[in-house]
Design a protein around this motif. Sequence first.
Motif, PDB file in Angstrom:
ATOM      1  N   THR A  24      49.319  34.892  39.628  1.00 19.67           N
ATOM      2  CA  THR A  24      48.780  35.579  38.467  1.00 19.67           C
ATOM      3  C   THR A  24      49.786  36.599  37.980  1.00 19.67           C
ATOM      4  OG1 THR A  24      46.593  35.362  39.437  1.00 19.67           O
ATOM      5  CG2 THR A  24      46.817  36.879  37.595  1.00 19.67           C
ATOM      6  N   GLN A  46      40.792  42.176  40.435  1.00 22.97           N
ATOM      7  CA  GLN A  46      40.899  40.759  40.779  1.00 22.97           C
ATOM      8  C   GLN A  46      42.002  40.506  41.797  1.00 22.97           C
ATOM      9  OE1 GLN A  46      41.486  38.950  36.954  1.00 22.97           O
ATOM     10  NE2 GLN A  46      39.295  38.596  36.607  1.00 22.97           N
ATOM     11  N   GLN A  47      43.075  41.320  41.723  1.00 19.32           N
ATOM     12  CA  GLN A  47      44.196  41.144  42.636  1.00 19.32           C
ATOM     13  C   GLN A  47      44.019  41.908  43.944  1.00 19.32           C
ATOM     14  OE1 GLN A  47      46.026  38.855  41.157  1.00 19.32           O
ATOM     15  NE2 GLN A  47      44.679  39.286  39.395  1.00 19.32           N
ATOM     16  N   HIS A  52      36.563  44.374  44.269  1.00 17.23           N
ATOM     17  CA  HIS A  52      36.583  43.395  43.190  1.00 17.23           C
ATOM     18  C   HIS A  52      35.670  43.775  42.033  1.00 17.23           C
ATOM     19  CE1 HIS A  52      38.945  40.854  45.783  1.00 17.23           C
ATOM     20  NE2 HIS A  52      38.020  40.917  46.718  1.00 17.23           N
ATOM     21  N   ARG A  53      34.978  44.892  42.150  1.00 18.11           N
ATOM     22  CA  ARG A  53      34.138  45.365  41.056  1.00 18.11           C
ATOM     23  C   ARG A  53      34.006  46.882  41.175  1.00 18.11           C
ATOM     24  NH1 ARG A  53      28.642  42.338  41.959  1.00 18.11           N
ATOM     25  NH2 ARG A  53      30.167  40.655  42.205  1.00 18.11           N
TER      26      ARG A  53
END
Length: 301
Positions: A24, A46-47, A52-53
């Motif tokens: 990515t 995301q990485q 992740h949130r």
Amino acid sequence: IKLAVFAAVTIAIGLTSIPKAAETQVPQIDQLEGEHLSGMMVFTMQQHLEHHRPTPEININTLSNFVNTLDPARIFLLSNEVAQIHSQRLRMLTAFRDNRWDFVTNFYQSVFMPNVRASYEHAVEILSNTNYVPDTSLKIPIDVKSISFPVTPEDRNKYLESTLAYQVAFMESMGEARSNACQKVRKRRERILKYFSEMDYHEQFGLFMNAFCSALDPHTSYFPPDDMEDFNISMSLSLEGIGATLRSDDGYVVISELTPGSPADKCGKLKPGDKIIAVAQGEGGEFVDVVDMELRDVVKQ
């Protein structure tokens, strides 16, 4: 190069970088706008290996990091103003959803900058007084991170006055005439005002984005496109020819490490943790005050 240093009491902080996924690519933008923040934050999470949130803890830490980036020495913001920016944690999810981060620049321009200007004006008033005598009985904390933000403007002014007295008295102890010491301290304040005044909203959003990255973990940072030069300097920074690796800490240039066998190592007068307060070229060169100077500018001296 000659260095004027005094022993430091701070701990070195490691350089950081953003975790990068193998397949990515980071979104490419020329200037960070408010409309980019949500997308950049989502991409970063995301990485990330763990987060992740966005969570309430990340939101709170982001705002705390933002405040500490703006005012690490607790000399500009009042406690109620810090509470004001912390109250934005309730808007963070809405800001993520709607991509509306205008509260970042609004706080910077309407709260933070007026305080910076007021601090400068008060410092000039004190240092311009030809009869000024620094009160050496005043005390300032060694670890500013352990103190609270001032409650009233009067409390803030008292701390500023203590800081100015210390800086002037320290220069006098190094043989500087009081008038010259006052002038140099005033120039430091001018540099601080200039630095924050010239920070445009792209850079203000960059500060907030970096505060968010640091909230994920201490090894994640955001580097704006224009800061790649600073990143390269910080990764391999040295005073050419003497073998001293440097970092910036609260306005001071600090020696992180000495290259074994280098001139700085062999002279025996420098050690990791020392703060560089002035530099000069050659034996007869005039010392240049580098306190509050950008790291890249120090290296060029």
